[in-house]
Design a protein around this motif. Structure first.
Motif, PDB file in Angstrom:
ATOM      1  N   ILE B  21      35.102  35.717  27.398  1.00 24.82           N
ATOM      2  CA  ILE B  21      36.547  36.435  27.689  1.00 24.82           C
ATOM      3  C   ILE B  21      36.643  36.480  28.926  1.00 24.82           C
ATOM      4  O   ILE B  21      35.958  35.375  30.321  1.00 24.82           O
ATOM      5  CB  ILE B  21      35.295  38.040  27.760  1.00 24.82           C
ATOM      6  N   PHE B  22      37.780  36.778  29.572  1.00 19.55           N
ATOM      7  CA  PHE B  22      38.647  35.858  31.331  1.00 19.55           C
ATOM      8  C   PHE B  22      39.258  37.109  31.394  1.00 19.55           C
ATOM      9  O   PHE B  22      39.861  37.963  30.501  1.00 19.55           O
ATOM     10  CB  PHE B  22      39.485  34.969  30.721  1.00 19.55           C
ATOM     11  N   THR B  23      39.082  37.097  33.103  1.00 22.07           N
ATOM     12  CA  THR B  23      40.214  38.350  33.242  1.00 22.07           C
ATOM     13  C   THR B  23      41.280  37.978  32.965  1.00 22.07           C
ATOM     14  O   THR B  23      42.439  37.072  33.058  1.00 22.07           O
ATOM     15  CB  THR B  23      39.551  38.117  34.747  1.00 22.07           C
ATOM     16  N   ALA B  25      44.336  38.487  35.074  1.00 24.86           N
ATOM     17  CA  ALA B  25      44.827  39.613  36.625  1.00 24.86           C
ATOM     18  C   ALA B  25      44.270  40.354  36.709  1.00 24.86           C
ATOM     19  O   ALA B  25      43.201  40.670  36.316  1.00 24.86           O
ATOM     20  CB  ALA B  25      46.422  39.661  36.684  1.00 24.86           C
ATOM     21  N   ASP B  26      44.812  42.199  37.380  1.00 27.98           N
ATOM     22  CA  ASP B  26      44.179  43.194  37.092  1.00 27.98           C
ATOM     23  C   ASP B  26      44.157  44.596  35.801  1.00 27.98           C
ATOM     24  O   ASP B  26      44.545  45.485  36.626  1.00 27.98           O
ATOM     25  CB  ASP B  26      44.257  43.984  38.657  1.00 27.98           C
ATOM     26  N   THR B  27      44.831  43.805  34.672  1.00 27.09           N
ATOM     27  CA  THR B  27      45.599  44.408  34.554  1.00 27.09           C
ATOM     28  C   THR B  27      44.206  44.951  32.520  1.00 27.09           C
ATOM     29  O   THR B  27      44.748  45.291  32.042  1.00 27.09           O
ATOM     30  CB  THR B  27      46.740  44.441  32.584  1.00 27.09           C
ATOM     31  N   GLY B  28      43.022  43.930  32.550  1.00 31.04           N
ATOM     32  CA  GLY B  28      42.284  43.643  31.237  1.00 31.04           C
ATOM     33  C   GLY B  28      42.215  42.732  31.294  1.00 31.04           C
ATOM     34  O   GLY B  28      41.443  41.795  32.134  1.00 31.04           O
ATOM     35  N   THR B  29      41.662  41.819  29.994  1.00 33.21           N
ATOM     36  CA  THR B  29      41.182  40.284  29.658  1.00 33.21           C
ATOM     37  C   THR B  29      41.875  39.962  28.727  1.00 33.21           C
ATOM     38  O   THR B  29      43.120  40.176  27.667  1.00 33.21           O
ATOM     39  CB  THR B  29      39.428  40.757  29.060  1.00 33.21           C
ATOM     40  N   VAL B  31      40.183  37.389  25.773  1.00 36.01           N
ATOM     41  CA  VAL B  31      39.075  37.378  25.332  1.00 36.01           C
ATOM     42  C   VAL B  31      39.506  36.375  24.005  1.00 36.01           C
ATOM     43  O   VAL B  31      40.782  36.349  23.654  1.00 36.01           O
ATOM     44  CB  VAL B  31      39.176  38.898  24.179  1.00 36.01           C
ATOM     45  N   THR B  47      43.456  42.212  26.047  1.00 36.49           N
ATOM     46  CA  THR B  47      43.586  43.924  26.148  1.00 36.49           C
ATOM     47  C   THR B  47      43.920  44.711  27.449  1.00 36.49           C
ATOM     48  O   THR B  47      44.176  43.682  28.079  1.00 36.49           O
ATOM     49  CB  THR B  47      41.419  44.060  26.738  1.00 36.49           C
ATOM     50  N   PHE B 165      43.799  36.243  40.258  1.00 39.62           N
ATOM     51  CA  PHE B 165      42.027  36.955  40.224  1.00 39.62           C
ATOM     52  C   PHE B 165      40.793  35.363  39.897  1.00 39.62           C
ATOM     53  O   PHE B 165      39.586  35.764  39.482  1.00 39.62           O
ATOM     54  CB  PHE B 165      41.906  37.969  39.351  1.00 39.62           C
ATOM     55  N   LYS B 178      31.660  35.077  38.117  1.00 36.16           N
ATOM     56  CA  LYS B 178      31.963  35.675  36.466  1.00 36.16           C
ATOM     57  C   LYS B 178      32.012  36.691  36.703  1.00 36.16           C
ATOM     58  O   LYS B 178      33.106  38.084  36.475  1.00 36.16           O
ATOM     59  CB  LYS B 178      30.606  35.908  35.880  1.00 36.16           C
ATOM     60  N   ALA B 179      32.507  37.243  38.365  1.00 44.47           N
ATOM     61  CA  ALA B 179      33.517  38.232  39.228  1.00 44.47           C
ATOM     62  C   ALA B 179      34.899  38.179  39.684  1.00 44.47           C
ATOM     63  O   ALA B 179      34.707  36.753  40.414  1.00 44.47           O
ATOM     64  CB  ALA B 179      32.569  39.309  39.897  1.00 44.47           C
ATOM     65  N   ALA B 180      35.987  38.777  39.189  1.00 45.09           N
ATOM     66  CA  ALA B 180      36.743  37.732  39.305  1.00 45.09           C
ATOM     67  C   ALA B 180      37.659  38.970  40.696  1.00 45.09           C
ATOM     68  O   ALA B 180      37.570  40.002  40.639  1.00 45.09           O
ATOM     69  CB  ALA B 180      37.794  38.197  38.123  1.00 45.09           C
TER      70      ALA B 180
END
Lengths: 129, 399
Positions: B21-23, B25-29, B31, B47, B165, B178-180
């Motif tokens: 899984i990867f961020t 932006a600020d809309t979801g991920t 996968v 997602t 991010f 692991k925190a964007a």
């Protein structure tokens, strides 16, 4: 921040280190003898997100206040009770949610030659509090 | 829970897909998983909220996310390695063959990558190689550079990183946990202390450090001799940056208005736009006075890349403002004095607290105009004689 094993068998303790002196201090210790910490991810608001397990599969995502060590929340990972699980990689995405990938199969015996229906790569969201 | 997909297979096959899984932006991920034999064209999903949609498999795994939302990743097969970029639909924008691994997404849409664990290459937004770097140190939140074991602070080229991010990979810079987090830096230049009482200065430094979290704005206070013109020029040359100058404008006798900005007391160096220098330069780019003061002449004034510049100084007038060459998407915030032309002075202590309130507003993702309103409210509450104005784009944000 790091996880540590007090008994030498599995990770049950979160330790933080002073940024200047390196002095360690215990933040959190698992409240029971069977819950093991798997992955730790710090949220930008300071909350420590951790995945835990009792049987090798990810059971819960917990949130820990780094200043007090108190558990802020606990979110069970939803899956059928008789399913075999795999995966379990957590991030804090840019939207501030914690996401955990995991998958499961409906094969409870994990027989590699047994064809079954899999349900892979799902995520669970947990909000910081 | 966000269901991604159902497959039919045994445990080894299913779990061998190793979902990751990867961020986004600020809309979801985003996968992604190892391609499976049943749906080889799909090995990724986006997602959003609680829903997921499969996208085309680009043959690349994400490593960074560029400022425009595209992903920069790696892929390939047993015959060759690839680095490339793909969009959120899985469409590949470019690939380049070679053992490259992305390290930093840059503000121009390009990427800095290490090559085979040794060299460092820069690429533009189309994947064209644009240059080489000797090495790539680890960059701290504040932009300082560290290298080696034992860790040593080094002076390397500053990086004009992208606003994303996931602009940094692992050891190349923050965050590697692991925190964007979208890194925005701010340099606050305080070449002259804001108050003659030491405790007032200390209280301000402690307060602003406490109030502004690095995950919102990575604020670097550069006080007195740390407030150098070199650091100022470097900050102006960084896109995702808020540059603050709180000090005394350079005023020449007999010439109205500020003619430049002065820096670290030990260097006695001031930056002076050419057209504001009152004497005959005869082509000189520097003027050295007998008392050690040095005027560095700026041929074309200030041309910042930084999105937002705040200058809190005395005697700022239209001529001085005219030396700031802003592009769309940039803003300059400067004081408006109560009696322009007479007592164009500013209380630096009050100004510092007002600048702090503006930074806090910007950290929340609000616009420069919103920050201006808060700054002016703060000026009113502090009973300051000055107010603030925006030159350029008032709708700029740093988030």
């Amino acid at each position: 921040m790091a996880k540590e094993s007090r008994g030498g068998e599995y990770y049950d303790t979160i330790v933080k280190f002073d940024g200047i002196t390196g002095q360690p201090s215990v933040v959190y210790t698992s409240p029971d003898d069977y819950s093991m910490l798997i992955q730790l991810v710090p949220h930008p608001d300071g909350t420590i997100f951790a995945t835990t397990t009792e049987n090798g599969w990810v059971d819960t995502v917990i949130g820990i206040d780094p200043s007090t060590g108190t558990q802020k929340f606990s979110v069970p990972v939803p899956r059928p009770s008789d399913a075999g699980e795999c995966g379990g990689n957590m991030i804090i995405a840019g939207d501030g949610y914690a996401y955990l990938t995991f998958g499961w199969t409906s094969d409870p015996d994990l027989a590699p030659s047994y064809t079954t229906s899999g349900y892979c790569a799902s995520t669970v969201q947990a909000r910081p509090m | 829970m966000i269901p991604i997909n159902d497959w039919v297979g045994n445990f080894t096959e299913i779990c061998g897909m190793s979902p990751n899984i990867f961020t986004n932006a600020d809309t979801g991920t985003l996968v992604y998983w190892n391609p499976d034999t049943q749906q080889p064209s799909s090995s990724m999903a986006i997602t959003t909220g609680l829903s997921a949609s499969l996208i085309n498999a680009p043959g690349l795994e994400p490593v960074l996310q560029a400022q425009d939302g595209s992903f920069i990743g790696v892929g390939g097969d047993s015959t060759q390695s690839l680095m490339g970029a793909f969009d959120t639909s899985g469409n590949v924008r470019w690939t380049v063959a070679g053992d490259y691994y992305p390290q930093i997404a840059t503000a121009d849409g390009g990427v800095i990558a290490i090559e085979g664990g040794a060299g460092v290459m820069t690429f533009d937004q189309n994947g064209n190689a644009t240059g080489q770097m000797g090495s790539l140190p680890t960059y701290s939140w504040l932009g300082y550079q560290y290298q080696g074991d034992p860790l040593t602070k080094v002076r390397a080229n500053p990086i004009d990183f992208g606003l994303s991010f996931a602009a940094f990979f692992d050891q190349a810079g923050p965050p590697a946990n692991k925190a964007a987090v979208k890194l925005v830096q701010s340099k606050m230049f305080l070449p002259a202390e804001i108050n003659t009482t030491a405790q007032v200065n200390t209280d301000f430094y402690n307060l602003i450090r406490k109030n502004i979290a690095s995950t919102q704005i990575a604020l670097d206070l550069l006080v007195k001799d740390k407030a150098t013109e070199f650091a100022f020029n470097t900050a102006l040359d960084t896109t995702n940056m808020v540059v603050n100058y709180i000090g005394h404008g350079l005023v020449f006798v007999g010439q109205p208005g500020a003619s430049g900005l002065c820096f670290a007391p030990s260097s006695k160096t001031c930056l002076v736009p050419k057209t504001l220098y009152p004497g005959d330069l005869a082509g000189a780019t520097e003027v050295d006075l007998q008392d050690g003061t040095k005027y560095v002449i700026l041929e074309n004034g200030f041309a910042p890349k930084a999105k937002i510049v705040i200058v809190a100084a005395c005697e700022i007038d239209a001529n001085f403002i005219g030396q700031w060459h802003l592009k769309p998407g940039q803003a300059l915030i400067v004081p408006v004095y109560s009696n322009p032309g007479e007592a164009a002075e500013i209380d630096l202590t009050k100004a510092a607290y007002e600048v702090q309130s503006m930074l806090l507003t910007l950290a929340q993702g609000l616009t420069v105009n919103a920050a201006l309103a808060v700054g002016n409210q703060s000026a009113v509450s502090l009973n300051a004689a000055h107010r603030w104005q925006v030159i350029g784009s008032g709708n700029v944000t740093i988030r």
